[in-house]
Design a protein around this motif. Structure first.
Motif, mmCIF file in Angstrom:
data_model
loop_
_atom_site.group_PDB
_atom_site.id
_atom_site.type_symbol
_atom_site.label_atom_id
_atom_site.label_comp_id
_atom_site.label_asym_id
_atom_site.label_seq_id
_atom_site.Cartn_x
_atom_site.Cartn_y
_atom_site.Cartn_z
ATOM 1 N N SER A 227 -11.409 130.064 -95.522
ATOM 2 C CA SER A 227 -11.072 131.478 -95.474
ATOM 3 C C SER A 227 -11.483 132.187 -96.762
ATOM 4 O O SER A 227 -11.678 131.561 -97.804
ATOM 5 N N ILE A 228 -11.614 133.519 -96.648
ATOM 6 C CA ILE A 228 -11.814 134.397 -97.802
ATOM 7 C C ILE A 228 -10.941 135.633 -97.582
ATOM 8 O O ILE A 228 -10.434 135.871 -96.484
ATOM 9 N N ASN A 229 -10.737 136.424 -98.644
ATOM 10 C CA ASN A 229 -10.006 137.685 -98.498
ATOM 11 C C ASN A 229 -10.700 138.799 -99.259
ATOM 12 O O ASN A 229 -11.447 138.560 -100.208
ATOM 13 N N HIS A 244 -9.292 127.708 -99.117
ATOM 14 C CA HIS A 244 -9.433 129.146 -99.383
ATOM 15 C C HIS A 244 -10.484 129.376 -100.465
ATOM 16 O O HIS A 244 -10.396 128.829 -101.560
ATOM 17 N N LEU A 245 -11.479 130.227 -100.157
ATOM 18 C CA LEU A 245 -12.576 130.523 -101.075
ATOM 19 C C LEU A 245 -12.337 131.799 -101.860
ATOM 20 O O LEU A 245 -13.233 132.310 -102.522
ATOM 21 N N GLN A 246 -11.146 132.324 -101.710
ATOM 22 C CA GLN A 246 -10.646 133.450 -102.504
ATOM 23 C C GLN A 246 -11.349 134.771 -102.201
ATOM 24 O O GLN A 246 -11.630 135.063 -101.041
ATOM 25 N N THR A 247 -11.671 135.571 -103.210
ATOM 26 C CA THR A 247 -11.928 136.997 -102.984
ATOM 27 C C THR A 247 -13.407 137.345 -102.885
ATOM 28 O O THR A 247 -14.208 136.924 -103.705
ATOM 29 N N ILE A 248 -13.708 138.184 -101.878
ATOM 30 C CA ILE A 248 -15.049 138.731 -101.714
ATOM 31 C C ILE A 248 -14.999 140.225 -102.054
ATOM 32 O O ILE A 248 -13.953 140.851 -101.971
ATOM 33 N N GLY A 249 -16.130 140.786 -102.468
ATOM 34 C CA GLY A 249 -16.134 142.227 -102.665
ATOM 35 C C GLY A 249 -16.950 142.743 -103.828
ATOM 36 O O GLY A 249 -16.998 143.944 -104.062
ATOM 37 N N ILE A 250 -17.585 141.866 -104.594
ATOM 38 C CA ILE A 250 -18.474 142.329 -105.660
ATOM 39 C C ILE A 250 -19.897 142.304 -105.098
ATOM 40 O O ILE A 250 -20.415 141.254 -104.735
ATOM 41 N N LYS A 251 -20.495 143.459 -105.031
ATOM 42 C CA LYS A 251 -21.727 143.592 -104.259
ATOM 43 C C LYS A 251 -22.891 142.796 -104.822
ATOM 44 O O LYS A 251 -23.704 142.249 -104.096
ATOM 45 N N ASP A 252 -23.007 142.737 -106.146
ATOM 46 C CA ASP A 252 -24.212 142.176 -106.744
ATOM 47 C C ASP A 252 -24.294 140.660 -106.624
ATOM 48 O O ASP A 252 -25.351 140.116 -106.360
ATOM 49 N N ALA A 253 -23.191 139.987 -106.838
ATOM 50 C CA ALA A 253 -23.199 138.523 -106.771
ATOM 51 C C ALA A 253 -21.785 138.048 -106.484
ATOM 52 O O ALA A 253 -20.845 138.452 -107.128
ATOM 53 N N ASP A 254 -21.670 137.182 -105.513
ATOM 54 C CA ASP A 254 -20.331 136.837 -105.063
ATOM 55 C C ASP A 254 -20.392 135.492 -104.346
ATOM 56 O O ASP A 254 -21.039 135.375 -103.305
ATOM 57 N N HIS A 255 -19.700 134.494 -104.889
ATOM 58 C CA HIS A 255 -19.741 133.181 -104.256
ATOM 59 C C HIS A 255 -19.093 133.196 -102.872
ATOM 60 O O HIS A 255 -19.531 132.475 -101.973
ATOM 61 N N ALA A 256 -18.061 134.016 -102.696
ATOM 62 C CA ALA A 256 -17.457 134.131 -101.373
ATOM 63 C C ALA A 256 -18.467 134.715 -100.377
ATOM 64 O O ALA A 256 -18.468 134.367 -99.196
ATOM 65 N N LEU A 257 -19.324 135.606 -100.855
ATOM 66 C CA LEU A 257 -20.369 136.163 -99.993
ATOM 67 C C LEU A 257 -21.309 135.066 -99.514
ATOM 68 O O LEU A 257 -21.762 135.072 -98.361
ATOM 69 N N ALA A 399 -9.436 140.807 -109.371
ATOM 70 C CA ALA A 399 -9.673 140.421 -107.980
ATOM 71 C C ALA A 399 -10.220 139.000 -107.873
ATOM 72 O O ALA A 399 -9.813 138.222 -106.996
ATOM 73 N N LYS A 400 -11.118 138.635 -108.793
ATOM 74 C CA LYS A 400 -11.772 137.337 -108.700
ATOM 75 C C LYS A 400 -10.990 136.205 -109.366
ATOM 76 O O LYS A 400 -11.067 135.060 -108.925
ATOM 77 N N ILE A 401 -10.238 136.520 -110.419
ATOM 78 C CA ILE A 401 -9.657 135.469 -111.259
ATOM 79 C C ILE A 401 -8.142 135.327 -111.096
ATOM 80 O O ILE A 401 -7.611 134.213 -111.142
ATOM 81 N N TYR A 402 -7.427 136.432 -110.927
ATOM 82 C CA TYR A 402 -5.959 136.371 -110.916
ATOM 83 C C TYR A 402 -5.466 135.601 -109.694
ATOM 84 O O TYR A 402 -5.703 136.000 -108.546
ATOM 85 N N GLN A 403 -4.806 134.488 -109.945
ATOM 86 C CA GLN A 403 -4.348 133.624 -108.865
ATOM 87 C C GLN A 403 -3.104 134.225 -108.195
ATOM 88 O O GLN A 403 -2.076 134.426 -108.834
ATOM 89 N N THR A 404 -3.217 134.479 -106.911
ATOM 90 C CA THR A 404 -2.185 135.197 -106.158
ATOM 91 C C THR A 404 -1.688 134.307 -105.029
ATOM 92 O O THR A 404 -2.484 133.668 -104.333
ATOM 93 N N PHE A 405 -0.371 134.278 -104.828
ATOM 94 C CA PHE A 405 0.216 133.327 -103.888
ATOM 95 C C PHE A 405 1.039 133.983 -102.777
ATOM 96 O O PHE A 405 1.406 133.313 -101.813
ATOM 97 N N GLU A 406 1.325 135.273 -102.924
ATOM 98 C CA GLU A 406 2.077 135.996 -101.896
ATOM 99 C C GLU A 406 1.435 137.365 -101.699
ATOM 100 O O GLU A 406 0.911 137.949 -102.661
#
Length: 563
Positions: A227-229, A244-257, A399-406
């Protein structure tokens, strides 16, 4: 009953706790009525701050946040915050005063067509012209604000109408129930998932907004689908989930992309196109898409669902899971879930994401690196404490680094994405969750856009913690200019003494002098219980190149292997 009293009674019947705003001459009757109400009026120092507070209240409670202003300049000051709530799908009602209704057809002092002004940035905007219609208009405003996709509404009360009488009682809050998903569509979705080699769950804002997290987590746990978010979907699936592959949304380069580009079936759940264009991941129109949301999909060239499920998200996810289990029993040759081994490329992407997050955990250089700053914040606060991001380069790092659990423990405005959001938003969050630590993270540019709300926090004795990322630059604009043109122009500015600013308001201020000092300051800040805390920390933004770095050896190797 006097019309202004009736309006307040209607707000009470809707369960309104707080109204954020600034009074004026033309809403004086309404203010007198509010003074007799159990609703708490929070006086702010700018109407934009009031709208941001109402926005965050709506996000965190699931109810409608209410903000108030007078006519003319008071109403225009609300606009940015109201637009932000509307595009981020936050439930909000803006109430504005107005001159006497018999003057509205001609030029008069401070008079402009506020209803027309709010129409493009709300779901519904209306002027009350008959006191007897107040119960209907208020109920309609709340119902529209709450109905999917939720957003902002606006009602205007002219001062002469506020003085009139009505004998119509409030209508009161009514629950909204959603239908279950169509079974044929559920079966199609389950079959498509079972036949997929690399299915990927794409979690969006709608999942956090409606708190559908339990059913989505159950789906992931039982299928082991990766999954991604999006930015505003953070926390629906915890970042420590192994698939979980975490967060997508940075247009230029994004591992989730890269994961989306590899996937053959996208299970799009609560995905909102205002956050991240599907053109970024479906430009070849080759993705099979399962759309699951409360509302039908947006008509868009690059988003063409093969299956569309318009219903309660949690119910739909449970139904798909049940259908998968049923189909597997009927046809054992179908792919089995949970899969013991997911796609290797997804595993490599997760490993790379985790490695990048943890690279600078032990780095003590100063100015502090973004990764280290975020690691220190995460380490200092509990999983259910709330971090609110402003808009700027720091937003991308959070968005990319802060680890979020809820869900709704990391609030990022990412639809309208207005600067100046975090400080007033933190005030509202602290009113909603007085026992939780509330942390606002903002750039030095965004912080000064609503700095006056420190006084509001001081007056209310709210110990919010505001971390100011200092670099003397509108950095997000700067890096994008450099990325496209090779240089940046007109983005640098000077800064005040942040400690002195904090103390002049009656808050506590800190200027961090070293990376080790930052962790100590955070510990000290948590002990302060009766005033806001402003922490200024110098940030080394040379690390921004990572945000634009699309080099990823495991991924490149997999592509070469295919060729």
């Amino acid at each position: 009953m006097k019309a202004s009293d009736l309006l307040v009674k209607c707000l009470e019947s809707e369960g309104v706790e707080y109204i954020f705003g600034i009074p004026g001459e033309e809403n004086a009757d309404l203010m007198m009525s509010l003074s007799k109400s159990k609703i708490k009026f929070i006086l702010t120092r700018h109407e934009q701050g009031a709208a941001f507070m109402a926005d965050v209240y709506g996000r965190l409670t699931g109810r409608v946040g209410v903000c108030l202003a007078t006519l003319g300049p008071g109403a225009t000051n609300l606009v940015t915050g109201v637009a932000n709530a509307n595009m981020d799908r936050s439930r909000l009602l803006a109430i504005t005063g107005q001159t006497d209704s018999h003057l509205l057809h001609k030029e008069s002092h401070q008079n402009l067509n506020v209803v027309k002004m709010f129409e493009p940035i709300t779901k519904w905007s209306w002027s009350i012209r008959n006191a007897k219609n107040i119960p209907e208009i208020v109920r309609r405003a709340f119902k529209i604000a709450l109905t999917e996709k939720p957003g902002a509404t606006h009602i205007e009360l002219p001062q002469d109408i506020a003085k009139r009488k009505s004998d119509i009682p409030p209508i009161g809050f009514q629950n909204i129930f959603r239908p279950k998903a169509n079974h044929d569509q559920i079966k199609k979705a389950a079959t498509m998932i079972l036949n997929a080699k690399k299915p990927l769950l794409f979690v969006g804002n709608g999942c956090a907004r409606e708190d559908e997290s339990a059913q989505i987590r159950k789906f992931v746990e039982q299928t082991k689908i990766f999954s991604i978010n999006t930015f505003m979907g953070k926390g629906v699936i915890p970042d420590d989930c192994e698939t979980h592959l975490q967060t997508i949304g940075i247009k230029d380069a994004d591992h989730a992309l890269k994961a989306v580009l590899e996937a053959d079936v996208i299970i799009s759940v609560g995905y909102d196109l205002v956050e991240y264009s599907p053109k970024m991941w479906n430009s070849d129109l080759n993705k099979q898409i399962i759309h699951i949301d409360f509302t039908p999909s947006e008509v868009y060239t690059f988003y063409r669902p093969d299956v569309e499920i318009d219903s309660d998200i949690g119910s739909a996810m449970d139904s798909i899971l049940e259908e998968i289990e049923k189909l597997q029993l009927e046809n054992p040759s179908l792919a089995s879930f949970p899969r013991k081994n997911g796609p290797e490329i997804f595993k490599k992407i997760r490993a790379e994401v985790i490695e990048r997050i943890n690279t600078f955990n032990d780095d003590d250089s100063y100015p502090i690196k973004p990764e280290k700053l975020i690691f220190s914040v995460r380490e200092s606060f509990d999983p259910d404490d709330v971090v609110i991001s402003d808009v700027g380069t720091h937003k991308l790092w959070i968005a990319k680094i802060y680890q979020t659990f809820e869900p709704n423990t990391c609030i990022i405005p990412n639809g309208f994405a207005s600067m100046g959001f975090a400080l007033p938003g933190a005030i509202s969050a602290k009113l909603v969750f007085p026992k939780k630590s509330i942390v606002a993270m903002t750039g030095d540019g965004g912080f000064l856009m609503n700095v006056q709300e420190i006084e509001t926090a001081v007056r209310l004795k709210l110990p919010i913690i505001v971390i100011v990322w200092v670099d003397n630059d509108y950095n997000l604009i700067s890096i994008k200019q450099k990325h496209e043109f090779g240089k940046s122009v007109f983005t640098e500015f000077g800064n005040p003494n942040f400690v002195q600013i904090a103390e002049s308001f009656g808050a506590k201020g800190f200027q961090v002098k070293s990376t080790q000092d930052f962790s100590k300051v955070l510990k000290e800040a948590k002990l302060i219980t009766d005033k806001p805390i402003i922490i200024a920390v110098d940030v080394d933004y040379s690390r921004n190149e990572v945000l634009l770095d699309d080099s990823f050896p495991p991924y490149v190797k997999s592509l070469n292997d295919k060729k």
